[in-house]
Scaffold this motif. Structure first.
Motif, mmCIF file in Angstrom:
data_model
loop_
_atom_site.group_PDB
_atom_site.id
_atom_site.type_symbol
_atom_site.label_atom_id
_atom_site.label_comp_id
_atom_site.label_asym_id
_atom_site.label_seq_id
_atom_site.Cartn_x
_atom_site.Cartn_y
_atom_site.Cartn_z
ATOM 1 N N GLY A 1 37.319 56.331 45.191
ATOM 2 C CA GLY A 1 37.198 57.482 44.307
ATOM 3 C C GLY A 1 37.524 57.152 42.852
ATOM 4 O O GLY A 1 37.879 58.065 42.088
ATOM 5 N N TRP A 2 37.415 55.886 42.463
ATOM 6 C CA TRP A 2 37.668 55.498 41.083
ATOM 7 C C TRP A 2 36.362 55.540 40.294
ATOM 8 O O TRP A 2 35.271 55.559 40.857
ATOM 9 C CB TRP A 2 38.245 54.076 41.006
ATOM 10 N N SER A 3 36.505 55.548 38.983
ATOM 11 C CA SER A 3 35.324 55.377 38.141
ATOM 12 C C SER A 3 34.905 53.900 38.170
ATOM 13 O O SER A 3 35.689 53.021 38.546
ATOM 14 C CB SER A 3 35.610 55.825 36.709
ATOM 15 N N TYR A 4 33.685 53.651 37.729
ATOM 16 C CA TYR A 4 33.200 52.268 37.781
ATOM 17 C C TYR A 4 33.984 51.375 36.821
ATOM 18 O O TYR A 4 34.256 50.203 37.138
ATOM 19 C CB TYR A 4 31.710 52.237 37.447
ATOM 20 N N PHE A 5 34.365 51.905 35.667
ATOM 21 C CA PHE A 5 35.153 51.119 34.723
ATOM 22 C C PHE A 5 36.543 50.824 35.287
ATOM 23 O O PHE A 5 37.058 49.701 35.136
ATOM 24 C CB PHE A 5 35.268 51.860 33.395
ATOM 25 N N ASP A 6 37.156 51.838 35.943
ATOM 26 C CA ASP A 6 38.457 51.590 36.577
ATOM 27 C C ASP A 6 38.348 50.552 37.686
ATOM 28 O O ASP A 6 39.273 49.741 37.890
ATOM 29 C CB ASP A 6 39.023 52.894 37.137
ATOM 30 N N ILE B 1 47.337 39.369 38.111
ATOM 31 C CA ILE B 1 48.295 40.055 37.243
ATOM 32 C C ILE B 1 49.022 41.128 38.040
ATOM 33 O O ILE B 1 50.254 41.185 38.056
ATOM 34 C CB ILE B 1 47.577 40.658 36.019
ATOM 35 N N GLY B 2 48.257 42.004 38.672
ATOM 36 C CA GLY B 2 48.834 42.980 39.590
ATOM 37 C C GLY B 2 49.794 43.961 38.958
ATOM 38 O O GLY B 2 50.982 43.976 39.272
ATOM 39 N N PHE B 3 49.286 44.810 38.068
ATOM 40 C CA PHE B 3 50.148 45.833 37.469
ATOM 41 C C PHE B 3 50.616 46.856 38.495
ATOM 42 O O PHE B 3 51.717 47.384 38.399
ATOM 43 C CB PHE B 3 49.417 46.543 36.329
ATOM 44 N N GLY B 4 49.779 47.175 39.462
ATOM 45 C CA GLY B 4 50.149 48.145 40.482
ATOM 46 C C GLY B 4 49.734 49.560 40.168
ATOM 47 O O GLY B 4 50.025 50.474 40.955
ATOM 48 N N ASP B 5 49.070 49.763 39.015
ATOM 49 C CA ASP B 5 48.613 51.119 38.709
ATOM 50 C C ASP B 5 47.439 51.524 39.588
ATOM 51 O O ASP B 5 47.282 52.695 39.936
ATOM 52 C CB ASP B 5 48.239 51.233 37.231
ATOM 53 N N LEU B 6 46.607 50.555 39.955
ATOM 54 C CA LEU B 6 45.523 50.783 40.889
ATOM 55 C C LEU B 6 45.637 49.761 42.014
ATOM 56 O O LEU B 6 45.671 48.559 41.762
ATOM 57 C CB LEU B 6 44.154 50.650 40.189
ATOM 58 N N VAL B 7 45.710 50.267 43.244
ATOM 59 C CA VAL B 7 45.856 49.405 44.402
ATOM 60 C C VAL B 7 44.843 49.857 45.440
ATOM 61 O O VAL B 7 44.733 51.058 45.736
ATOM 62 C CB VAL B 7 47.284 49.448 44.986
ATOM 63 N N SER B 8 44.116 48.923 45.983
ATOM 64 C CA SER B 8 43.089 49.263 46.966
ATOM 65 C C SER B 8 43.697 49.373 48.360
ATOM 66 O O SER B 8 44.798 48.860 48.629
ATOM 67 C CB SER B 8 41.985 48.186 46.961
ATOM 68 N N SER B 9 42.976 50.048 49.239
ATOM 69 C CA SER B 9 43.322 50.174 50.655
ATOM 70 C C SER B 9 44.707 50.797 50.863
ATOM 71 O O SER B 9 45.506 50.330 51.678
ATOM 72 C CB SER B 9 43.257 48.795 51.347
ATOM 73 N N PHE C 1 40.358 47.128 37.809
ATOM 74 C CA PHE C 1 41.132 46.696 38.979
ATOM 75 C C PHE C 1 40.717 45.304 39.431
ATOM 76 O O PHE C 1 41.566 44.486 39.818
ATOM 77 C CB PHE C 1 40.952 47.696 40.123
ATOM 78 N N CYS C 2 39.416 45.022 39.382
ATOM 79 C CA CYS C 2 38.941 43.706 39.803
ATOM 80 C C CYS C 2 39.530 42.605 38.925
ATOM 81 O O CYS C 2 39.987 41.574 39.437
ATOM 82 C CB CYS C 2 37.414 43.661 39.767
ATOM 83 N N SER D 1 33.196 46.347 42.491
ATOM 84 C CA SER D 1 33.345 47.675 41.870
ATOM 85 C C SER D 1 32.405 48.681 42.490
ATOM 86 O O SER D 1 32.753 49.867 42.650
ATOM 87 C CB SER D 1 33.085 47.569 40.362
ATOM 88 N N ALA D 2 31.223 48.202 42.844
ATOM 89 C CA ALA D 2 30.293 49.101 43.525
ATOM 90 C C ALA D 2 30.825 49.528 44.885
ATOM 91 O O ALA D 2 30.494 50.623 45.381
ATOM 92 C CB ALA D 2 28.931 48.419 43.676
ATOM 93 N N MET D 3 31.659 48.716 45.507
ATOM 94 C CA MET D 3 32.281 49.104 46.775
ATOM 95 C C MET D 3 33.498 49.992 46.559
ATOM 96 O O MET D 3 33.718 50.962 47.298
ATOM 97 C CB MET D 3 32.690 47.842 47.554
ATOM 98 N N TYR D 4 34.313 49.701 45.532
ATOM 99 C CA TYR D 4 35.539 50.475 45.310
ATOM 100 C C TYR D 4 35.253 51.872 44.779
ATOM 101 O O TYR D 4 36.007 52.817 45.076
ATOM 102 C CB TYR D 4 36.452 49.740 44.331
#
Length: 294
Positions: free
Chosen positions: A107-112, A124-132, A116-117, A99-102
């Motif tokens: 540009g996400w908040s730490y809770f987001d 689970i992979g909801f797809g609302d938040l996707v990295s890279s 995501f983690c 989370s410290a890297m994302y």
């Protein structure tokens, strides 16, 4: 996000997914197994170090071979709660570092980022938040490598944690079943025995069963080696439940050996014990009496 677009690609994904997912699950299981082995090795090493400090073991102890080393770790399996605690701490540390890297890069908040983690690591992979998913990143190659490492380590820890939690849930359910066992089992067992005809019943039947979600087989240690169905009983129970029959059999044998008077045969028939001498004749009479009475 890369997805198959053609029919051939989708068919390839189905067969590739069967082999790939099976291999991935095997990899995660091996990861958990090796983790338990490492914990057992650390526990044994710490115990031996304490014994060396006390002077019980020599300081220049030689290490055994591979097979003997594995056998020596057999008695050092850690508790499931201890493994669960270690996996929880490891998953939390990996999630916080990822989370410290994302947070600054995506540009996400730490809770987001924590959210995501968990969603990504638990597959689970909801797809609302996707990295890279951005077009350009600073140090894009390094970021993608770090993303791969964090996801791999996180999925290993979370999957192993889910396996350990499932064991804890199973143990909890077994404990609840033992505590809140059905009180009518004894009554149901009596009805089952009463419904059987021409069955030699044991004198004392223990109806407490070891209820478990793993198996529905009765624990033999709870019944002193006897089955609750009445098919196998001990000689002690047989004698206790058939004292009257054995006494009558002994009386008949004794009177027959001493010369049984013929004029008493009519009275014997009225009493219902005619039809021969011996255990087989008495058993036949008992079966006949039971069928007539019922």
């Amino acid at each position: 996000m890369t997805t198959p677009a053609t029919i051939g690609g989708k068919i390839f994904l189905i067969f590739y997914g069967l082999i790939g997912c099976a291999g991935t699950i095997l990899f995660f299981n091996l990861f958990l197994e090796r983790l338990i082995t490492v914990i057992a090795y650390v526990m044994k090493s710490c115990h031996e170090r304490q014994l060396r400090r006390k002077g019980v073991l020599p300081h220049n102890g030689r290490r055994g071979s591979g097979s003997s080393e594995v056998d020596s770790l057999a008695g050092w399996k850690p508790s499931v709660y201890y493994v669960m605690l270690i996996l929880c701490v490891a998953s939390l540390i990996i999630s916080c570092c990822a989370s410290a890297m994302y947070t600054p890069i995506e540009g996400w908040s730490y809770f987001d980022s924590l959210y995501f983690c968990f969603v990504a690591f638990s597959t689970i992979g909801f797809g609302d938040l996707v990295s890279s998913q951005n077009i350009r990143y600073e140090s894009q190659g390094l970021y993608r490598f770090g993303n791969f490492v964090f996801i791999l380590m996180g999925v290993c820890c979370i999957y192993s944690l889910f396996n350990v939690i499932s064991i804890v849930i199973k143990q909890s359910i077994n404990w609840i079943l033992k505590k809140f066992a059905c009180k009518c089992c004894h009554r149901c067992q009596r009805r089952l025995f009463r419904s059987r005809r021409n069955v030699v019943m044991p004198g004392n039947v223990r109806s407490r069963r070891n209820i478990s979600i793993e198996t529905d087989v009765v624990n033999e240690s709870d019944t002193d080696g006897r089955r609750l169905s009445g098919e196998m009983i001990s000689m002690k129970d047989f004698l206790a439940s058939n004292k009257v029959s054995l006494a009558i059999m002994q009386k008949q044998l004794s009177e027959t050996a001493n010369g049984y008077p013929r004029q008493m045969s009519s009275n014997l028939k009225q009493n219902g014990f005619s039809g021969g001498v011996g255990a087989l004749a008495i058993m036949n009479n008992r079966l006949a009496e039971t069928s007539v009475d019922r």
